[in-house]
Structure formats: structure tokens, C-alpha cells
Design a protein around this motif. Structure first.
Motif, PDB file in Angstrom:
ATOM      1  N   VAL A 116     -16.670 -62.982 -74.038  1.00 57.20           N
ATOM      2  CA  VAL A 116     -16.890 -61.707 -73.357  1.00 57.20           C
ATOM      3  C   VAL A 116     -18.037 -61.001 -74.054  1.00 57.20           C
ATOM      4  CG1 VAL A 116     -15.908 -59.434 -72.838  1.00 57.20           C
ATOM      5  CG2 VAL A 116     -14.488 -61.484 -72.618  1.00 57.20           C
ATOM      6  N   ALA A 117     -18.989 -60.502 -73.295  1.00 61.18           N
ATOM      7  CA  ALA A 117     -20.113 -59.768 -73.877  1.00 61.18           C
ATOM      8  C   ALA A 117     -19.631 -58.443 -74.448  1.00 61.18           C
ATOM      9  CB  ALA A 117     -21.184 -59.522 -72.817  1.00 61.18           C
ATOM     10  N   PHE A 118     -20.223 -58.031 -75.550  1.00 54.65           N
ATOM     11  CA  PHE A 118     -19.867 -56.740 -76.141  1.00 54.65           C
ATOM     12  C   PHE A 118     -20.148 -55.613 -75.158  1.00 54.65           C
ATOM     13  CE2 PHE A 118     -19.410 -58.977 -80.053  1.00 54.65           C
ATOM     14  CZ  PHE A 118     -18.671 -58.155 -80.893  1.00 54.65           C
ATOM     15  N   THR A 119     -21.142 -55.796 -74.311  1.00 52.12           N
ATOM     16  CA  THR A 119     -21.469 -54.761 -73.337  1.00 52.12           C
ATOM     17  C   THR A 119     -20.400 -54.648 -72.249  1.00 52.12           C
ATOM     18  OG1 THR A 119     -22.827 -56.411 -72.176  1.00 52.12           O
ATOM     19  CG2 THR A 119     -23.962 -54.896 -73.679  1.00 52.12           C
ATOM     20  N   ASP A 120     -19.525 -55.638 -72.146  1.00 53.41           N
ATOM     21  CA  ASP A 120     -18.448 -55.606 -71.154  1.00 53.41           C
ATOM     22  C   ASP A 120     -17.130 -55.145 -71.763  1.00 53.41           C
ATOM     23  OD1 ASP A 120     -20.153 -56.495 -69.204  1.00 53.41           O
ATOM     24  OD2 ASP A 120     -19.581 -58.606 -69.387  1.00 53.41           O
ATOM     25  N   ALA A 121     -17.174 -54.714 -73.006  1.00 57.16           N
ATOM     26  CA  ALA A 121     -15.944 -54.299 -73.687  1.00 57.16           C
ATOM     27  C   ALA A 121     -16.115 -52.909 -74.287  1.00 57.16           C
ATOM     28  CB  ALA A 121     -15.590 -55.298 -74.782  1.00 57.16           C
ATOM     29  N   SER A 122     -15.025 -52.175 -74.299  1.00 58.97           N
ATOM     30  CA  SER A 122     -14.983 -50.871 -74.954  1.00 58.97           C
ATOM     31  C   SER A 122     -14.094 -51.011 -76.180  1.00 58.97           C
ATOM     32  CB  SER A 122     -14.412 -49.813 -74.002  1.00 58.97           C
ATOM     33  OG  SER A 122     -14.226 -48.581 -74.669  1.00 58.97           O
ATOM     34  N   ILE A 123     -14.660 -50.733 -77.344  1.00 60.76           N
ATOM     35  CA  ILE A 123     -13.927 -50.900 -78.604  1.00 60.76           C
ATOM     36  C   ILE A 123     -13.745 -49.531 -79.245  1.00 60.76           C
ATOM     37  CG2 ILE A 123     -13.940 -52.004 -80.870  1.00 60.76           C
ATOM     38  CD1 ILE A 123     -15.848 -54.110 -79.662  1.00 60.76           C
ATOM     39  N   ALA A 124     -12.510 -49.155 -79.450  1.00 57.85           N
ATOM     40  CA  ALA A 124     -12.210 -47.839 -80.006  1.00 57.85           C
ATOM     41  C   ALA A 124     -10.983 -47.942 -80.901  1.00 57.85           C
ATOM     42  CB  ALA A 124     -11.960 -46.826 -78.890  1.00 57.85           C
ATOM     43  N   PRO A 125     -10.845 -47.031 -81.875  1.00 56.32           N
ATOM     44  CA  PRO A 125      -9.651 -47.047 -82.725  1.00 56.32           C
ATOM     45  C   PRO A 125      -8.391 -46.916 -81.888  1.00 56.32           C
ATOM     46  CG  PRO A 125     -11.321 -45.582 -83.624  1.00 56.32           C
ATOM     47  CD  PRO A 125     -11.785 -45.959 -82.250  1.00 56.32           C
ATOM     48  N   ASP A 126      -7.385 -47.684 -82.243  1.00 55.72           N
ATOM     49  CA  ASP A 126      -6.094 -47.611 -81.551  1.00 55.72           C
ATOM     50  C   ASP A 126      -5.271 -46.515 -82.213  1.00 55.72           C
ATOM     51  OD1 ASP A 126      -3.518 -47.932 -80.556  1.00 55.72           O
ATOM     52  OD2 ASP A 126      -3.728 -50.100 -80.374  1.00 55.72           O
ATOM     53  N   PRO A 127      -4.881 -45.477 -81.473  1.00 53.04           N
ATOM     54  CA  PRO A 127      -4.120 -44.371 -82.083  1.00 53.04           C
ATOM     55  C   PRO A 127      -2.804 -44.817 -82.692  1.00 53.04           C
ATOM     56  CG  PRO A 127      -4.060 -44.255 -79.686  1.00 53.04           C
ATOM     57  CD  PRO A 127      -5.084 -45.281 -80.039  1.00 53.04           C
ATOM     58  N   ASP A 128      -2.307 -45.972 -82.275  1.00 49.31           N
ATOM     59  CA  ASP A 128      -1.038 -46.464 -82.813  1.00 49.31           C
ATOM     60  C   ASP A 128      -1.226 -47.311 -84.063  1.00 49.31           C
ATOM     61  OD1 ASP A 128       0.378 -45.253 -80.728  1.00 49.31           O
ATOM     62  OD2 ASP A 128       0.076 -46.992 -79.423  1.00 49.31           O
ATOM     63  N   THR A 129      -2.451 -47.697 -84.362  1.00 43.91           N
ATOM     64  CA  THR A 129      -2.730 -48.506 -85.556  1.00 43.91           C
ATOM     65  C   THR A 129      -3.954 -47.959 -86.261  1.00 43.91           C
ATOM     66  OG1 THR A 129      -4.042 -50.067 -84.255  1.00 43.91           O
ATOM     67  CG2 THR A 129      -1.716 -50.601 -84.562  1.00 43.91           C
ATOM     68  N   VAL A 130      -3.883 -46.709 -86.688  1.00 43.10           N
ATOM     69  CA  VAL A 130      -5.017 -46.058 -87.334  1.00 43.10           C
ATOM     70  C   VAL A 130      -5.391 -46.818 -88.609  1.00 43.10           C
ATOM     71  CG1 VAL A 130      -5.825 -43.945 -88.428  1.00 43.10           C
ATOM     72  CG2 VAL A 130      -4.373 -43.830 -86.396  1.00 43.10           C
ATOM     73  N   GLY A 131      -6.693 -47.095 -88.753  1.00 43.16           N
ATOM     74  CA  GLY A 131      -7.179 -47.801 -89.925  1.00 43.16           C
ATOM     75  C   GLY A 131      -6.966 -49.291 -89.872  1.00 43.16           C
ATOM     76  N   ASP A 132      -6.533 -49.793 -88.732  1.00 42.11           N
ATOM     77  CA  ASP A 132      -6.284 -51.226 -88.604  1.00 42.11           C
ATOM     78  C   ASP A 132      -7.014 -51.743 -87.383  1.00 42.11           C
ATOM     79  OD1 ASP A 132      -5.291 -53.720 -89.038  1.00 42.11           O
ATOM     80  OD2 ASP A 132      -3.190 -53.183 -88.936  1.00 42.11           O
ATOM     81  N   GLU A 133      -6.376 -52.563 -86.573  1.00 40.59           N
ATOM     82  CA  GLU A 133      -7.043 -53.173 -85.435  1.00 40.59           C
ATOM     83  C   GLU A 133      -7.450 -52.126 -84.396  1.00 40.59           C
ATOM     84  OE1 GLU A 133      -4.292 -55.963 -83.925  1.00 40.59           O
ATOM     85  OE2 GLU A 133      -4.545 -57.400 -85.565  1.00 40.59           O
ATOM     86  N   PRO A 134      -8.660 -52.221 -83.880  1.00 37.48           N
ATOM     87  CA  PRO A 134      -9.077 -51.314 -82.808  1.00 37.48           C
ATOM     88  C   PRO A 134      -8.478 -51.766 -81.482  1.00 37.48           C
ATOM     89  CG  PRO A 134     -10.815 -52.880 -83.268  1.00 37.48           C
ATOM     90  CD  PRO A 134      -9.721 -53.149 -84.265  1.00 37.48           C
ATOM     91  N   LYS A 135      -8.676 -50.966 -80.476  1.00 39.99           N
ATOM     92  CA  LYS A 135      -8.213 -51.314 -79.132  1.00 39.99           C
ATOM     93  C   LYS A 135      -9.427 -51.752 -78.316  1.00 39.99           C
ATOM     94  CE  LYS A 135      -5.100 -49.599 -75.539  1.00 39.99           C
ATOM     95  NZ  LYS A 135      -4.244 -48.444 -75.135  1.00 39.99           N
ATOM     96  N   VAL A 136      -9.317 -52.912 -77.687  1.00 41.52           N
ATOM     97  CA  VAL A 136     -10.416 -53.468 -76.899  1.00 41.52           C
ATOM     98  C   VAL A 136     -10.023 -53.429 -75.427  1.00 41.52           C
ATOM     99  CG1 VAL A 136     -11.906 -55.469 -76.521  1.00 41.52           C
ATOM    100  CG2 VAL A 136     -11.011 -54.991 -78.822  1.00 41.52           C
ATOM    101  N   ILE A 137     -10.851 -52.781 -74.630  1.00 42.41           N
ATOM    102  CA  ILE A 137     -10.570 -52.650 -73.193  1.00 42.41           C
ATOM    103  C   ILE A 137     -11.702 -53.309 -72.413  1.00 42.41           C
ATOM    104  CG2 ILE A 137     -10.206 -51.048 -71.280  1.00 42.41           C
ATOM    105  CD1 ILE A 137      -9.175 -49.016 -73.309  1.00 42.41           C
ATOM    106  N   VAL A 138     -11.340 -54.152 -71.455  1.00 42.52           N
ATOM    107  CA  VAL A 138     -12.324 -54.825 -70.613  1.00 42.52           C
ATOM    108  C   VAL A 138     -11.992 -54.568 -69.149  1.00 42.52           C
ATOM    109  CG1 VAL A 138     -12.809 -56.633 -72.301  1.00 42.52           C
ATOM    110  CG2 VAL A 138     -10.977 -56.966 -70.633  1.00 42.52           C
ATOM    111  N   GLN A 139     -12.993 -54.689 -68.322  1.00 38.14           N
ATOM    112  CA  GLN A 139     -12.804 -54.488 -66.881  1.00 38.14           C
ATOM    113  C   GLN A 139     -12.479 -55.816 -66.204  1.00 38.14           C
ATOM    114  OE1 GLN A 139     -12.679 -51.357 -65.566  1.00 38.14           O
ATOM    115  NE2 GLN A 139     -12.940 -50.729 -67.706  1.00 38.14           N
ATOM    116  N   TYR A 140     -11.498 -56.509 -66.742  1.00 32.54           N
ATOM    117  CA  TYR A 140     -11.059 -57.775 -66.181  1.00 32.54           C
ATOM    118  C   TYR A 140      -9.546 -57.734 -66.001  1.00 32.54           C
ATOM    119  CZ  TYR A 140     -15.601 -59.554 -67.793  1.00 32.54           C
ATOM    120  OH  TYR A 140     -16.939 -59.745 -68.008  1.00 32.54           O
ATOM    121  N   THR A 141      -9.057 -58.590 -65.136  1.00 32.70           N
ATOM    122  CA  THR A 141      -7.619 -58.774 -65.002  1.00 32.70           C
ATOM    123  C   THR A 141      -7.238 -60.054 -65.752  1.00 32.70           C
ATOM    124  OG1 THR A 141      -7.770 -60.146 -63.009  1.00 32.70           O
ATOM    125  CG2 THR A 141      -7.706 -57.741 -62.696  1.00 32.70           C
ATOM    126  N   GLY A 142      -5.952 -60.281 -65.868  1.00 29.02           N
ATOM    127  CA  GLY A 142      -5.502 -61.490 -66.523  1.00 29.02           C
ATOM    128  C   GLY A 142      -5.982 -62.747 -65.819  1.00 29.02           C
TER     129      GLY A 142
END
Length: 243
Positions: A116-142
Motif C-alpha cells: 500500500v502506498a504511503f499516500t493511500d494511508a493515514s497514519i496517526a497516533p492511536d488514542p488507545d495505545t498512546v506512545g505505541d502502535e499508531p492507527k493506520v486507516i486506508v480507503q480500502y475494504t477487506g
């Protein structure tokens, strides 16, 4: 044969044309010439002064540790988890870095690997795992993620994956010393801008250096990494906290 720095080494691909010059936070001070001292004494004095004034490194907005990104969950726009981040492909020949995603499988084993291209993903801190894994959101379905290009690595341990660089050692150019590469700091578009290293194989201290200093050796040391920095460069590199 003495190892030669690769003119177009594999690790040099980590900082493509999209990577800009290192920010001011990563400048290396030039030792001040002091009358009546030798070159060695000048270097030692500069290193001692640098230790006293060493700065702490802070991630800039949008930057992320590769170790945090690897293993992160990938969600669709509805918030449903559809895949995980398996690795970061650092690109080659002017190509763009890609997120290697694992669709299916259990605990990082099995399933299929896609890119997946980085330009197709939104990477942001996950509020449930602060300081750990970020949350990655893509405009794709399973289902549509299964149609993305499959990832097939040409050769193992060619340092084109972030996981292959992290945890390895690199020889300091021109010396017999070695440093451990602990992590890579990625830009929002996936380029490896900085490397987090332990300057020796004994201490636990970490500093941050320019990832462009990492090159792939040729000759008798073919396949190993070289860190093209001096001991003085590392002595003034910003500190990075050990988590």
C-alpha cells in the motif's frame, strides 16, 4: 580487499529525492581549533563539550518509528480492522516506499502480503495505545485490499525492508568500531530520514543520526552495513530516550 562504500548502495535508497536536508536539530558542530593542542586532544575536548550540551531528539509532526508502525492494525474508513502492517519496503531506484500489509493470517504468520502506498494511508497516533502502535486507516475494504499488488521480496537480507536494517550492526567507516541500528524514523511519506543507534555494543544509550550515512559495503564485506560517520559526529548526535 578493503570494503568500498557503494556509490548507489541499497541503504542510500532509504532517503530518496523526497527527503530534504536534515533539520537544524541534527547539525554537527565543528570542533573549535585550540592553540597548543594536538588533533586528538581537540577531538577529545570537542566530544567532552558535546556531551555536556547534547540535545534530546524529538519526533516532528508526522514522523513515526518504524518499530511502532510494524505490527500496527490497518482499518478501513468504517473503523474495521482489515489487515496489519507486516513491514516497510524502503524502495529502490527512485521508487516510493511502500507499506507491506498482511491480509489474513494469525499472529503475523500466514496470509498474503500486499503493498500500500504511503499516500493511500493515514497514519496517526492511536488514542488507545498512546506512545505505541499508531492507527493506520486506508480507503480500502477487506475485499479490495486483496486486489492490491502482492509483495514478493527478491532476496532475503538485502536491507530493503525496515525490519532487516533494525537490529543489525554497522561498522563505523575507517575504524574497527561498530554501532547497533535500533530503529528508523520515517517521514510521513515513508522515507527513512533518521536512524536510532547505540554507538557501541555495550551501553544502552541511544542517539539519532542521519539515515543517509548508512551505506552498503562492497568487496570482502559485501552485504554488510557501514555507518559513514566519525566518532566525533556520533559524540554530538542528539540523544534518543530508551523506552
Amino acid at each position: 580487499m578493503k570494503p568500498l562504500l557503494a556509490s548507489a548502495g541499497v541503504i542510500a535508497l532509504m532517503v530518496s529525492a523526497a527527503a530534504c536536508d536534515s533539520p537544524e536539530r541534527l547539525t554537527y558542530e565543528t570542533p573549535v581549533e585550540m592553540a597548543g593542542t594536538t588533533i586528538t586532544e581537540e577531538a577529545e575536548a570537542a566530544a567532552a563539550q558535546a556531551q555536556e550540551t547534547r540535545q534530546s531528539f524529538q519526533l516532528a509532526s508526522g514522523e513515526v518509528e518504524a518499530s511502532d508502525l510494524i505490527g500496527a492494525s490497518i482499518h478501513n474508513a468504517a473503523g474495521e480492522q482489515i489487515a496489519t502492517v507486516s513491514d516497510i519496503w524502503l524502495a529502490a531506484g527512485g521508487g516510493a516506499p511502500m507499506i507491506v500489509v498482511r491480509e489474513g493470517g494469525v499472529a503475523g504468520v500466514g496470509g498474503e502480503l500486499h503493498t500500500v502506498a504511503f499516500t493511500d494511508a493515514s497514519i496517526a497516533p492511536d488514542p488507545d495505545t498512546v506512545g505505541d502502535e499508531p492507527k493506520v486507516i486506508v480507503q480500502y475494504t477487506g475485499e479490495t485490499i486483496k486486489t492490491l499488488p502482492k509483495f514478493e521480496q527478491a532476496a532475503a537480507d538485502d536491507y530493503r525492508l525496515a525490519s532487516e536494517v533494525m537490529g543489525t550492526t554497522a561498522a563505523l567507516a575507517g575504524t574497527g568500531e561498530a554501532a547497533r541500528i535500533n530503529d528508523l524514523i520515517l517521514t510521513p511519506t515513508g522515507e527513512a530520514r533518521f536512524a536510532v543507534i547505540t554507538p557501541d555494543l555495550v551501553s544502552m544509550n541511544q542517539v539519532v543520526v542521519d539515515a543517509r550515512a548508512l551505506t552498503l559495503a562492497e568487496g570482502d564485506a559485501d552485504g554488510s552495513l557501514i555507518l559513514d560517520l566519525t566518532a566525533e559526529d556520533i559524540a554530538v548526535a542528539p540523544e534518543y530516550p530508551v523506552e
